[in-house]
Design an enzyme around this catalytic site. Structure first.
Site, short mmCIF file in Angstrom:
data_model
loop_
_atom_site.label_atom_id
_atom_site.label_comp_id
_atom_site.label_asym_id
_atom_site.label_seq_id
_atom_site.Cartn_x
_atom_site.Cartn_y
_atom_site.Cartn_z
CD GLU A 103 -8.33 22.25 67.72
OE1 GLU A 103 -7.87 21.20 67.23
OE2 GLU A 103 -9.26 22.88 67.21
CD GLU A 126 -7.53 22.79 62.54
OE1 GLU A 126 -8.03 21.91 61.82
OE2 GLU A 126 -6.60 22.57 63.34
C1 GLA Z 1 -8.35 20.04 64.26
C2 GLA Z 1 -9.72 20.60 64.47
C3 GLA Z 1 -10.49 19.92 65.55
C4 GLA Z 1 -10.25 18.44 65.53
C5 GLA Z 1 -8.78 18.17 65.63
C6 GLA Z 1 -8.44 16.70 65.69
O1 GLA Z 1 -7.35 20.70 64.89
O2 GLA Z 1 -9.72 21.98 64.71
O3 GLA Z 1 -11.85 20.20 65.34
O4 GLA Z 1 -10.76 17.90 64.35
O5 GLA Z 1 -8.15 18.69 64.50
O6 GLA Z 1 -7.04 16.51 65.75
#
Ligand code: GLA
Ligand code: ZN
Length: 677
Positions: free
Chosen positions: A308, A150
Site C-alpha cells: 500500500e 496490518e
Molecule cells: C492502512 C490500512 C488500509 C488503510 C490505509 C489508509 O495502511 O491497511 O486499510 O486504512 O492505512 O492509509
C-alpha cells in the site's frame, strides 16, 4: 519468486467493490485498464459480509467479483477478511473484544480489534481461511494470499493473561527463573504461584500507555508475548491456506518501523514480505529508504511487495498534504529500487463514507479519469508494463550491514534512565543516512544475519546483547571486518539484566574500552568531539549530545576526546585492532557532519564506494540479476540536478535515452540506467 503468472511489477491495490454497485464496477474495470492496473487486493474488510451469522457463509459476491475482474485481466491478491470481526460476533462472544491498556473491555467498533488469544477469534479466523482456501484453490486469478491486515495493538484481557503465563512457562521453565529474570526481589515482587502474575499495563506496572514501566523484564516479555500471539493467529490462517494451496504464497502487510511487533520473527513465517508505506511530507527520504531496506532485510534480501501507498494523500495525519506532481511515481520507484517487486495503492476507488473518504485513491470522488492523480497513475502503469520482468527478483548487493533489533528497541524505550531523549530509530537512521548520502547500499540486518557477507557492520546503541552475539561479532572482526558500535551498548542481556563487571559488558574486549559512567544531559546541551590529529576525513571539532559515556581505553587507540566538562580529555572515539579487523566505539551521539566524515573514513579504508557521485538529493541504488545492473537514479530535489557517469554510456530503460559524463536529471524524475552493450 512470486511472479509466475504475472511476470511484471504488479500494479494495483486495495479495492472494495462491496462498498459500491454495478454502475461503478464497470467504470472501475474501464479505468483500471486505462491505468494499467493488473492486481486488485480484495476482501480485506468483508468478514461481516462473508459470514453474516454464526453458521452462514456467503461468498457469492466474492465469486462474482473475482470472476468479473479476472475476465478483464485483473489478478487477485486475496485477503482473508479477518482484520475486523463482525458485530454479531462481538455481541455473542465477548472474548473476541480486547481489553485496553487501562483495563477497559472494548465494545464493538474500529478494527484490529480482536484478541489474539480469544478462542472465538482463533476458531473463526482459521475457519474463514479454510473456507477461502478450499473455495478458491483452483482459481487462476489468485496470485497471493493476504492474511488479515496490518496486525497490531496489544490486548490485556483474562485470556491473554492466562496465555502469558503459559508463554512464560515455556520460555523460562520455572517460576524461579521468571523471578530471577525480572529481578523480582526488587520492591518485593516475588511470585510464588503462576497465577499471581498479571499483565503489565496501566493497572499494574506500566503507565503513559506503556511508555514507562517499573519492571522492564515483565514489560519486555509482554511485548514479546503479544507479538508472538498475533504471529500465532497469522500462522493459524497461513497453515489453513497452505493446506489447500501449498504453492500460493502467503503474506500479511506490515508497517515498516511499527514499534509493537518483532518483524524479524514475522518475516521468517511469511513467504514474501509486504508493507504499507505512508511517509509524511516531511519524512526524510533516507528514512523511507531505510524502512524499505529494513523490510527487505526481514527475509535476508529477498524482494518484497509494496502493498500500500497513497496515490495522493492520507486522511489520518494532522495535515494531509498531497503528493506533489511526480512524487507518487518517484516514491514508487524508490520502493522498487530498494527491492520491491510490486507497486500497489490504498486504494483503487475512494470511499464515499466513514473515516477514509478523504484518503486519496486512483479513482477520486469525481469518478472519471480526468484528474491529475489518475493521469499520473496511468503514466506509471504504462511504464511498469513496458519494463516487463526486467528487474523482477533482482537483488540489492550491500557490503555494509546496519543492525536493527526490535527487542533492543523495546528495552531502550522501556528503560528508566538515563535519558528520555534517546531514540533508537533516530540513532540508527543517523548512520544509515551517512551511507545513503554517499549512494552506498546498506542492508538492514537482524542479529541472526550472517555477518561474513559484510565488510562493515554498524550496531548503533546495541544496548541488549543477546546470547552468543558478542562471539559472532568478535569472529566477524577477527576475520577482518570493521565493526562500529556506540554509547549505551553491551549493557544488558535478553532479560534486561545488566552484564556485571563493567560496561560495555560482553563487548568490552572487542572494543577495548571500559565505560565507567554515563552522563545524560538535556539535548540542547552539547559537548565536543575533538581531534588532535586528523583521522582519515575526521578533523578538528564536532558536536555531540544526549548521552556521554565516560570511557577509558583498555587497549583501544584514542582517536578523539571530549572537548569540555569534567571529562574533557577523556576518549570519545576509539578504535581497537582485533584480529584482522577493527572495532570502533563512538561514546556519544554525534552530529551529522561527524557521522558523514566517520563513514567516509571507514568506507575509504575498506575501499567501498557509492555507485557514482551525485548531487545531494539525487539517490542512486542498484539492483542486480544475471550479471546485469539496474541503476535507479532518483531526484528528490525541487530542481534539476546532476550526477557523474564518467565514460560509461548508459541507457534509461524507461525512455531509451542515453546518458554519460556529467548528466542531468529533472526534479522528481527517475531513470533506470543500464550499461549500453
Ligand atoms: C492502512 C490500512 C488500509 C488503510 C490505509 C489508509 O495502511 O491497511 O486499510 O486504512 O492505512 O492509509
Ligand atoms: Zn486478549
Amino acid at each position: 519468486m512470486i511472479h509466475k503468472s504475472l511476470p511484471k511489477i504488479w500494479y494495483g491495490g486495495d479495492y472494495n467493490p462491496e462498498q459500491w454497485g454495478e454502475k461503478e464496477w464497470s467504470e472501475d474495470i474501464r479505468m483500471f485498464k486505462l491505468a494499467g492496473i493488473d492486481v486488485a487486493t480484495i476482501n480485506v474488510f468483508s468478514w461481516a459480509l462473508n459470514q453474516p451469522s454464526e453458521n452462514t457463509y456467503n461468498f457469492e459476491w466474492l465469486d462474482a467479483t473475482i470472476e468479473r475482474l479476472y475476465q478483464d485481466g485483473i489478478y487477485i491478491c486475496l485477503a482473508t477478511s479477518t482484520a475486523a470481526h463482525p458485530a454479531w460476533m462481538a455481541k455473542r462472544y465477548p472474548d473476541v473484544r480486547r481489553v485496553t491498556f487501562d483495563g477497559r473491555k472494548r465494545q464493538f467498533g474500529g478494527r484490529h480489534n480482536s484478541c489474539p488469544n480469544s478462542p472465538t477469534y482463533r476458531t473463526y479466523a482459521e475457519r474463514m481461511a479454510q473456507q477461502l482456501g478450499e473455495r478458491y484453490k483452483n482459481h487462476p486469478a489468485v496470485l497471493i494470499w493476504h492474511v488479515s491486515n496490518e496486525y497490531g495493538g496489544y490486548c490485556y484481557c483474562e485470556n491473554c493473561q492466562k496465555a502469558f503465563r503459559v508463554w512464560l512457562k515455556d520460555r523460562y521453565g520455572s517460576l524461579e527463573a521468571v523471578n530471577e529474570a525480572w529481578n523480582t526481589r526488587f520492591w518485593g515482587h516475588t511470585f510464588y504461584e503462576w497465577d499471581e502474575i498479571v499483565a503489565p499495563n496501566g493497572l499494574s506496572e506500566e503507565w503513559k500507555n506503556g511508555q514507562n514501566t517499573n519492571f522492564q523484564g515483565i514489560s519486555l516479555d509482554y511485548r514479546r508475548f503479544q507479538s508472538d500471539s498475533l504471529l500465532d493467529v497469522f500462522k493459524l490462517e497461513r497453515d489453513a491456506l497452505k493446506h489447500h494451496t501449498p504453492d500460493i504464497p502467503v503474506t500479511t502487510n506490515l508497517m515498516g518501523l511499527y514499534p509493537e511487533l518483532d518483524y524479524f520473527k514475522w518475516g521468517k513465517e511469511m513467504d514474501v514480505v509486504s508493507w504499507d508505506n505512508y511517509p509524511s511530507i516531511d519524512t526524510p527520504v533516507s528514512m523511507t529508504a531505510m524502512t524499505h531496506d529494513l523490510m527487505r532485510g526481514l527475509k535476508s534480501g529477498q524482494p518484497f511487495m509494496l502493498m500500500e501507498q497513497t496515490p495522493s494523500q492520507q486522511n489520518w495525519q494532522p495535515y494531509n498534504a498531497l503528493k506533489r506532481p511526480g512524487v507518487m511515481r518517484l516514491w514508487s520507484y524508490q520502493a522498487v529500487a530498494h527491492g520491491a517487486d510490486t507497486v500497489m495503492f490504498f486504494q483503487l476507488r475512494r470511499s464515499r463514507g466513514a473515516t477514509e473518504k478523504y484518503h486519496g485513491a486512483v479513482i477520486e470522488h469525481v469518478g472519471h479519469e480526468h484528474t491529475r492523480v489518475f493521469q499520473e497513475c496511468a503514466q506509471l502503469g504504462k511504464e511498469l508494463a513496458s519494463l516487463g520482468d526486467q528487474v523482477l527478483d533482482s537483488r540489492v548487493k550491500a557490503k555494509v550491514g546496519i543492525v536493527f533489533d526490535w527487542e533492543n528497541r523495546w528495552a531502550i524505550q522501556l528503560s528508566s534512565g538515563p535519558s528520555i531523549s534517546l531514540d533508537y530509530v533516530k540513532e540508527v537512521h543517523k548512520y544509515y543516512d551517512a551511507f545513503y548520502q554517499k549512494n552506498i547500499p546498506v542492508d538492514m540486518i537482524s542479529v541472526d544475519e550472517d555477518l561474513s557477507q559484510y565488510d562493515i557492520v554498524v550496531a548503533p546503541v546495541l544496548y541488549m546483547v543477546k546470547e552468543g552475539y558478542a562471539d559472532r561479532l568478535k569472529q566477524f572482526v577477527k576475520n577482518g571486518g570493521t565493526f562500529v558500535t556506540t554509547f549505551f551498548s553491551g549493557i544488558v542481556d535478553e532479560r534486561d539484566l545488566v552484564t556485571l563487571g563493567g560496561y560495555p559488558g560482553e563487548l568490552r574486549d572487542l572494543v577495548g574500552i571500559w565505560a565507567e559512567e554515563i552522563d545524560a544531559l538535556h539535548p540542547s546541551h552539547y559537548n565536543e568531539i575533538k581531534f588532535e590529529n586528523a583521522y582519515g576525513s575526521l578533523n578538528g571539532e564536532y558536536k555531540c549530545n544526549i548521552l556521554f559515556d565516560l570511557i577509558h581505553a583498555e587497549g583501544a587507540e584514542v582517536l578523539a576526546t571530549y572537548g569540555s566538562d569534567f571529562y574533557q580529555g577523556m576518549p570519545v572515539l576509539t578504535k581497537n585492532a582485533y584480529g584482522e579487523g577493527n572495532a570502533y566505539y563512538v561514546a556519544s551521539s554525534p552530529d551529522q557532519p561527524f557521522v558523514q566524515d566517520f563513514v567516509e573514513t571507514i568506507t575509504a579504508d575498506k575501499g567501498i564506494k557509492g555507485e557514482f557521485v551525485s548531487a545531494k538529493g539525487v539517490e542512486v541504488i542498484a539492483r542486480e540479476k544475471f550479471g546485469e545492473k539496474y541503476l535507479f537514479v532518483m531526484n528528490h530535489n525541487t530542481e534539476t540536478s546532476s550526477f557523474e557517469l564518467g565514460e560509461t554510456v548508459m541507457v534509461d530503460q524507461i525512455t531509451n535515452e542515453t546518458y554519460n559524463g556529467t548528466a542531468q536529471i529533472k526534479s522528481k524524475d527517475v531513470l533506470i540506467l543500464k550499461e549500453m552493450n
